[in-house]
Scaffold this motif. Structure first.
Motif, PDB file in Angstrom:
ATOM      1  N   PRO A 276      32.924 -73.342  94.041  1.00  0.00           N
ATOM      2  CA  PRO A 276      32.226 -72.320  93.262  1.00  0.00           C
ATOM      3  C   PRO A 276      32.411 -72.577  91.770  1.00  0.00           C
ATOM      4  O   PRO A 276      33.396 -73.174  91.352  1.00  0.00           O
ATOM      5  CB  PRO A 276      32.889 -71.010  93.702  1.00  0.00           C
ATOM      6  CG  PRO A 276      34.231 -71.421  94.225  1.00  0.00           C
ATOM      7  CD  PRO A 276      34.038 -72.775  94.826  1.00  0.00           C
ATOM      8  N   ALA A 277      31.467 -72.115  90.982  1.00  0.00           N
ATOM      9  CA  ALA A 277      31.447 -72.435  89.554  1.00  0.00           C
ATOM     10  C   ALA A 277      32.663 -71.877  88.817  1.00  0.00           C
ATOM     11  O   ALA A 277      33.080 -70.738  89.033  1.00  0.00           O
ATOM     12  CB  ALA A 277      30.169 -71.898  88.925  1.00  0.00           C
ATOM     13  N   THR A 278      33.219 -72.710  87.963  1.00  0.00           N
ATOM     14  CA  THR A 278      34.316 -72.327  87.073  1.00  0.00           C
ATOM     15  C   THR A 278      33.989 -72.850  85.679  1.00  0.00           C
ATOM     16  O   THR A 278      33.604 -74.013  85.521  1.00  0.00           O
ATOM     17  CB  THR A 278      35.662 -72.920  87.525  1.00  0.00           C
ATOM     18  OG1 THR A 278      35.926 -72.542  88.880  1.00  0.00           O
ATOM     19  CG2 THR A 278      36.799 -72.424  86.641  1.00  0.00           C
ATOM     20  N   PHE A 279      34.158 -71.986  84.691  1.00  0.00           N
ATOM     21  CA  PHE A 279      33.906 -72.332  83.287  1.00  0.00           C
ATOM     22  C   PHE A 279      35.219 -72.213  82.529  1.00  0.00           C
ATOM     23  O   PHE A 279      35.943 -71.237  82.684  1.00  0.00           O
ATOM     24  CB  PHE A 279      32.866 -71.360  82.718  1.00  0.00           C
ATOM     25  CG  PHE A 279      32.663 -71.425  81.225  1.00  0.00           C
ATOM     26  CD1 PHE A 279      31.556 -72.059  80.691  1.00  0.00           C
ATOM     27  CD2 PHE A 279      33.556 -70.816  80.343  1.00  0.00           C
ATOM     28  CE1 PHE A 279      31.349 -72.096  79.305  1.00  0.00           C
ATOM     29  CE2 PHE A 279      33.371 -70.857  78.969  1.00  0.00           C
ATOM     30  CZ  PHE A 279      32.258 -71.500  78.457  1.00  0.00           C
ATOM     31  N   PHE A 280      35.525 -73.233  81.718  1.00  0.00           N
ATOM     32  CA  PHE A 280      36.739 -73.209  80.910  1.00  0.00           C
ATOM     33  C   PHE A 280      36.398 -73.598  79.481  1.00  0.00           C
ATOM     34  O   PHE A 280      35.579 -74.485  79.238  1.00  0.00           O
ATOM     35  CB  PHE A 280      37.775 -74.187  81.458  1.00  0.00           C
ATOM     36  CG  PHE A 280      38.998 -74.360  80.595  1.00  0.00           C
ATOM     37  CD1 PHE A 280      40.070 -73.485  80.700  1.00  0.00           C
ATOM     38  CD2 PHE A 280      39.075 -75.395  79.668  1.00  0.00           C
ATOM     39  CE1 PHE A 280      41.197 -73.633  79.900  1.00  0.00           C
ATOM     40  CE2 PHE A 280      40.203 -75.555  78.863  1.00  0.00           C
ATOM     41  CZ  PHE A 280      41.264 -74.675  78.980  1.00  0.00           C
ATOM     42  N   ALA A 281      37.039 -72.919  78.526  1.00  0.00           N
ATOM     43  CA  ALA A 281      36.910 -73.268  77.120  1.00  0.00           C
ATOM     44  C   ALA A 281      38.229 -72.955  76.426  1.00  0.00           C
ATOM     45  O   ALA A 281      39.015 -72.124  76.889  1.00  0.00           O
ATOM     46  CB  ALA A 281      35.763 -72.513  76.459  1.00  0.00           C
ATOM     47  N   ALA A 282      38.472 -73.626  75.312  1.00  0.00           N
ATOM     48  CA  ALA A 282      39.694 -73.398  74.544  1.00  0.00           C
ATOM     49  C   ALA A 282      39.418 -73.579  73.057  1.00  0.00           C
ATOM     50  O   ALA A 282      38.557 -74.372  72.664  1.00  0.00           O
ATOM     51  CB  ALA A 282      40.799 -74.341  75.003  1.00  0.00           C
TER      52      ALA A 282
END
Length: 234
Positions: free
Chosen positions: A67-73
């Motif tokens: 399933p879709a996972t979005f990560f940002a930092a």
């Protein structure tokens, strides 16, 4: 001649210091161009629009698509900011006591940090959809120290429910990362993971494991050097 010699020395030193970057997945963390981000669990701060995004997450040990996972930092002088957006049609949060290890039976996102490939020590943050934190220190291999806590007032986590799952924001202080020996020359060695809980059977969670890297291990295991990549502060 001295100038050429000095240049060779510098190049040799640079390659020695950064040779661990080659062959590893690298995510570049941009500097926050605005004021400090207010963590509210929604990920709606304007600053997030300037961040690099990471959406390539896989089931290393499953044959189906994750399933879709979005990560940002992002980062500034004082804080490392993390943003996760998780697609999950049935968010499961197990809560029976105040014991932090209960989070290990819930849907959650994770980030692990290692000092080096010896992984003695390394540090783990597992964070569920309600904002609870399962923080612990470990030594290779799987020598867990669950009584350990991230330095006081150096970590904030907020979450919010969405129609597709949940959003989680975290702020980790730069001083704590340096004190623990994790941030060196603007480099963090980190693993970015997610545990997808599909139900409870005989009192045990049914978990599938999601990662931005395929560790190439025979079975599910994020507690090995191959599960880590590089977070590089720009």
């Amino acid at each position: 001649m001295k100038r050429i010699f000095d240049s060779i020395l510098f190049l040799t030193f640079f390659i020695f210091q950064h040779q661990h970057l080659y062959g590893q997945s690298v995510y570049t963390i941009k500097k926050n161009p605005f004021n400090a981000i207010t963590i509210n669990g929604k990920g709606d701060a304007t600053a997030w629009k300037s961040a690099n995004t990471l959406t390539h997450f896989i089931y290393p040990w499953e044959k189906t698509e994750a399933p879709a996972t979005f990560f940002a930092a992002l980062y500034d002088a004082n804080w490392l900011y993390l943003l996760y957006k998780v697609n999950d049609d049935s968010v499961i949060t197990f809560s029976n006591t105040t014991e932090k290890r209960e989070i290990g039976r819930s849907d959650r996102v994770e980030i692990f940090f290692k000092v080096d490939d010896k992984m003695t020590p390394y540090y783990c943050l597992e964070m569920d959809a309600t904002g609870r934190i399962f923080d612990y220190r470990a030594d290779y291999y799987r020598q867990m120290h669950y009584e350990w806590r991230w330095p006081t007032n150096q970590l904030t986590v907020k979450t919010s429910k969405t129609k597709d799952g949940y959003t989680l924001e975290a702020a980790i202080s730069i001083p704590s990362l340096k004190t623990l020996g994790l941030l060196k020359d603007n480099i963090l060695q980190a693993g970015i993971f997610r545990a997808e809980c599909t139900g409870i059977e005989n009192g045990n969670p049914l978990l599938k494991w999601i990662s931005w890297i395929d560790p190439k291990s025979a079975g599910p295991d994020f507690h090995i050097p191959a599960a880590f990549g590089i977070l590089k502060l720009e």
